[in-house]
Enzyme design. Structure first.
Site, short mmCIF file in Angstrom:
data_model
loop_
_atom_site.label_atom_id
_atom_site.label_comp_id
_atom_site.label_asym_id
_atom_site.label_seq_id
_atom_site.Cartn_x
_atom_site.Cartn_y
_atom_site.Cartn_z
N HIS A 98 0.87 -1.18 0.00
CA HIS A 98 0.00 0.00 0.00
C HIS A 98 0.91 1.22 0.00
O HIS A 98 2.02 1.18 0.54
CB HIS A 98 -0.82 0.14 1.28
CG HIS A 98 -1.72 -0.98 1.64
ND1 HIS A 98 -1.30 -2.12 2.27
CD2 HIS A 98 -3.07 -1.10 1.53
CE1 HIS A 98 -2.34 -2.91 2.52
NE2 HIS A 98 -3.43 -2.32 2.07
N ASP A 101 2.48 1.96 3.35
CA ASP A 101 3.50 1.04 3.86
C ASP A 101 4.90 1.50 3.47
O ASP A 101 5.87 1.21 4.16
CB ASP A 101 3.34 -0.37 3.26
CG ASP A 101 1.95 -0.91 3.38
OD1 ASP A 101 1.28 -0.60 4.37
OD2 ASP A 101 1.54 -1.68 2.47
N GLU A 229 -11.01 -6.84 -3.65
CA GLU A 229 -10.82 -7.88 -2.63
C GLU A 229 -12.05 -7.92 -1.72
O GLU A 229 -12.23 -7.01 -0.90
CB GLU A 229 -9.54 -7.59 -1.83
CG GLU A 229 -9.23 -8.67 -0.81
CD GLU A 229 -7.89 -8.46 -0.12
OE1 GLU A 229 -6.93 -8.03 -0.78
OE2 GLU A 229 -7.82 -8.73 1.08
N HIS A 268 -11.07 -13.95 4.62
CA HIS A 268 -12.30 -13.21 4.33
C HIS A 268 -13.41 -14.16 3.91
O HIS A 268 -14.58 -13.95 4.25
CB HIS A 268 -12.06 -12.19 3.21
CG HIS A 268 -11.04 -11.15 3.54
ND1 HIS A 268 -10.71 -10.14 2.67
CD2 HIS A 268 -10.27 -10.95 4.64
CE1 HIS A 268 -9.79 -9.36 3.21
NE2 HIS A 268 -9.51 -9.84 4.41
N ASP A 293 -5.11 -13.96 -1.60
CA ASP A 293 -4.38 -13.67 -0.37
C ASP A 293 -4.48 -14.92 0.48
O ASP A 293 -5.56 -15.29 0.95
CB ASP A 293 -5.00 -12.47 0.38
CG ASP A 293 -4.50 -11.14 -0.16
OD1 ASP A 293 -3.78 -11.13 -1.17
OD2 ASP A 293 -4.85 -10.10 0.43
N ASP A 304 -10.35 -11.25 11.64
CA ASP A 304 -9.37 -11.41 10.58
C ASP A 304 -7.96 -11.43 11.17
O ASP A 304 -7.29 -10.41 11.24
CB ASP A 304 -9.54 -10.23 9.61
CG ASP A 304 -8.86 -10.46 8.28
OD1 ASP A 304 -8.39 -11.58 8.03
OD2 ASP A 304 -8.79 -9.49 7.49
N ASP A 306 -5.31 -12.96 10.07
CA ASP A 306 -4.25 -12.89 9.06
C ASP A 306 -3.04 -13.77 9.40
O ASP A 306 -1.90 -13.30 9.39
CB ASP A 306 -3.77 -11.44 8.87
CG ASP A 306 -4.79 -10.59 8.13
OD1 ASP A 306 -5.51 -11.12 7.28
OD2 ASP A 306 -4.85 -9.38 8.42
N ASP A 336 -0.78 -12.15 2.84
CA ASP A 336 -1.27 -10.97 3.57
C ASP A 336 -1.30 -11.37 5.04
O ASP A 336 -2.34 -11.36 5.68
CB ASP A 336 -2.67 -10.61 3.02
CG ASP A 336 -3.22 -9.34 3.62
OD1 ASP A 336 -2.56 -8.78 4.50
OD2 ASP A 336 -4.32 -8.93 3.21
C1 XLS Z 1 -7.59 -6.54 5.02
C2 XLS Z 1 -7.17 -6.79 3.64
C3 XLS Z 1 -6.00 -5.95 3.16
C4 XLS Z 1 -5.91 -6.01 1.67
C5 XLS Z 1 -5.14 -4.89 1.06
O1 XLS Z 1 -8.31 -7.32 5.64
O2 XLS Z 1 -6.89 -8.15 3.51
O3 XLS Z 1 -4.81 -6.34 3.77
O4 XLS Z 1 -5.37 -7.21 1.24
O5 XLS Z 1 -5.64 -3.66 1.38
NI NI Z 2 -5.90 -9.11 1.94
NI NI Z 3 -7.67 -9.41 5.31
#
Ligand code: XLS
Ligand code: NI
Ligand code: NI
Length: 430
Positions: A98, A101, A229, A268, A293, A304, A306, A336
């Site tokens: 992003h 980042d 996404e 997600h 992702d 989430d 991740d 991600d």
């Molecule tokens: C957040 C999203 C984010 C996207 C990019 O939940 O996964 O990380 O992949 O903005």
């Molecule tokens: Ni993502």
């Molecule tokens: Ni996410």
């Protein structure tokens, strides 16, 4: 050179390794269904979670102490140096970012843009010197407080404009770095309560915003894919990009279904009450499959998280759908993924990626063997085989069908779905 990773040696493929930092399954050159494994999986490291995320959770802030944390351009360059050092150690072919980042946030759009351009050039030089390629770029339109009520869907047109201008600069940066995709994750594109929300208007704003992004991308000659996404909730309660089906309806509504595809995230999908493979199969069926992702959630915590992927049967079923869809074209496998906030050491960051790449490699190989073996597809075809003789049924009408059923007097006999037997087949491979 920074000294962040110390004297850690590049990660190599060694199926018999006894250390933490070898690939036991990910051999980039191994041929899988006629294609190199690296070209199937197209791994990408995510700049945000690996280098920008401080380790916070809802109850506490930063746990990671990274020498590049701070808001100067010198520190942003150090962050990029460390990122490319990690890329050199891992040898993965792609990365993603992003805008926020890679550059520190300023107090004006003009300065944000200047910083983004400066760091884009810096990263471009590193890529030219042999680093990985850009899988996708994106704009962070959700962290800053100006976006608390949405970016494209904000009730304030000035916020819409700020977001649109920001997407323009991020498309420019992505294009300049040869990005293969551009992603829009609508973090705040949803609402908390209908009491203050004009849902119809907000959807139209989002549709217009996306159309403008597509138009601009094509105007500057960006040939990559534009990807949405989907995510069902979090941060906002009701997201306009809930899941693949919702996004497809949205794209159809605004005539963008040929222009925009989806970047599907495992976590997600789970939050939306689907399996990852459902979302993948649906996107493929609708012709909008783009990229993934590959980060999973914790099945107990319900948000989430991740996490790096660590479940081979899950990744196998996911890559089974990816392979059936013909594999990635511009897309790839983006991690991600965050470390757990207690995983403080530089080596943790490497080991997380190494393990994730190995899990995906095992999943891919299992998926390829399941496809080559053909048992699942044979059973699937057999289940629908009667349709081969009865295609005309779909061109008929209810009255004619009723006449036929009446005349034939048939009462169809149910047939086993064989689910356990099929699951047993899968378990022979994973
Ligand atoms: C957040 C999203 C984010 C996207 C990019 O939940 O996964 O990380 O992949 O903005
Ligand atoms: Ni993502
Ligand atoms: Ni996410």
């Amino acid at each position: 050179m920074t000294d962040f990773f110390g004297d850690i040696a590049p990660v190599r493929f060694d199926p018999n390794a006894s250390d933490d930092l070898s690939y036991r399954h990910y051999d980039p050159d191994e041929m899988v269904m006629g294609k190199r494994m690296e070209d199937h999986l197209r791994f990408a490291v995510a700049w945000w979670h690996s280098f920008a995320w401080p380790g916070g959770d809802p109850f506490g802030g930063q746990t990671f102490e990274r020498p590049w944390f701070g808001d100067t351009m010198a520190l942003a360059r150090m962050k990029a140096d460390v990122a490319f050092e990690m890329f050199a150690l891992l040898g993965q072919p792609f990365f993603c970012f992003h805008d926020v980042d890679i550059r520190p946030e300023a107090d004006s759009f003009a300065e944000n843009t200047r910083r983004l351009e400066e760091i884009t050039d810096y990263i471009g030089q590193k890529m030219a010197a042999g680093g990985p390629q850009l899988l996708w770029g994106t704009a962070n339109l959700f962290s800053n407080r100006r976006y608390m009520a949405g970016a494209a869907t904000n009730p304030d047109p000035d916020v819409f404009a700020f977001a649109a201008a920001t997407v323009k600069t991020c498309l420019d940066a992505t294009h300049k770095l040869g990005g293969q995709n551009y992603v829009l994750w609508g973090g705040r594109e949803g609402y908390e309560t209908l009491l203050n929300t004009d849902l119809k208007r907000e959807r139209q704003q989002a549709g217009r915003f996306l159309s403008m992004a597509v138009d601009y991308a094509r105007k500057i000659g960006f040939e990559g894919a534009i990807l949405i996404e989907p995510k069902p909730q979090e941060p906002t309660k009701h997201q306009y990009d809930y899941d693949v089906a919702t996004v497809y309806g949205f794209l159809k509504d605004f005539g963008l279904e040929k222009e925009v595809r989806v970047n599907i995230e495992q976590g997600h999908a789970i939050l939306a009450g689907h399996s990852f493979e459902h979302e993948l199969a649906l996107a493929a069926a609708l012709g909008i499959f783009g990229s993934i992702d590959m980060n999973r959630n914790d099945y107990q915590s319900g948000w989430d998280t991740d996490q790096f992927p660590n479940n081979v049967p899950e990744t196998a079923l996911a890559y089974y759908e990816v392979l059936k869809a013909g594999g990635f074209t511009t897309g790839g496998t983006n991690f991600d993924s965050k470390l757990r906030r207690q995983s403080l050491d530089p080596v943790d960051l490497l080991a997380a990626h190494v393990g994730a790449m190995d899990v995906c490699a095992r999943g891919l190989k299992a998926a390829a063997r399941m496809l080559e073996d053909g048992a699942l597809e044979t059973a699937r075809r057999a289940r629908y085989a009667a349709w081969d003789q009865q295609r005309a049924l779909l061109d008929s009408d209810l009255a004619s069908i009723a006449d036929r059923v009446m005349a034939e007097g048939t009462n169809p006999a149910p047939v086993s779905g064989r689910q356990e037997r099929l699951e047993n087949i899968v378990n022979r491979y994973v």
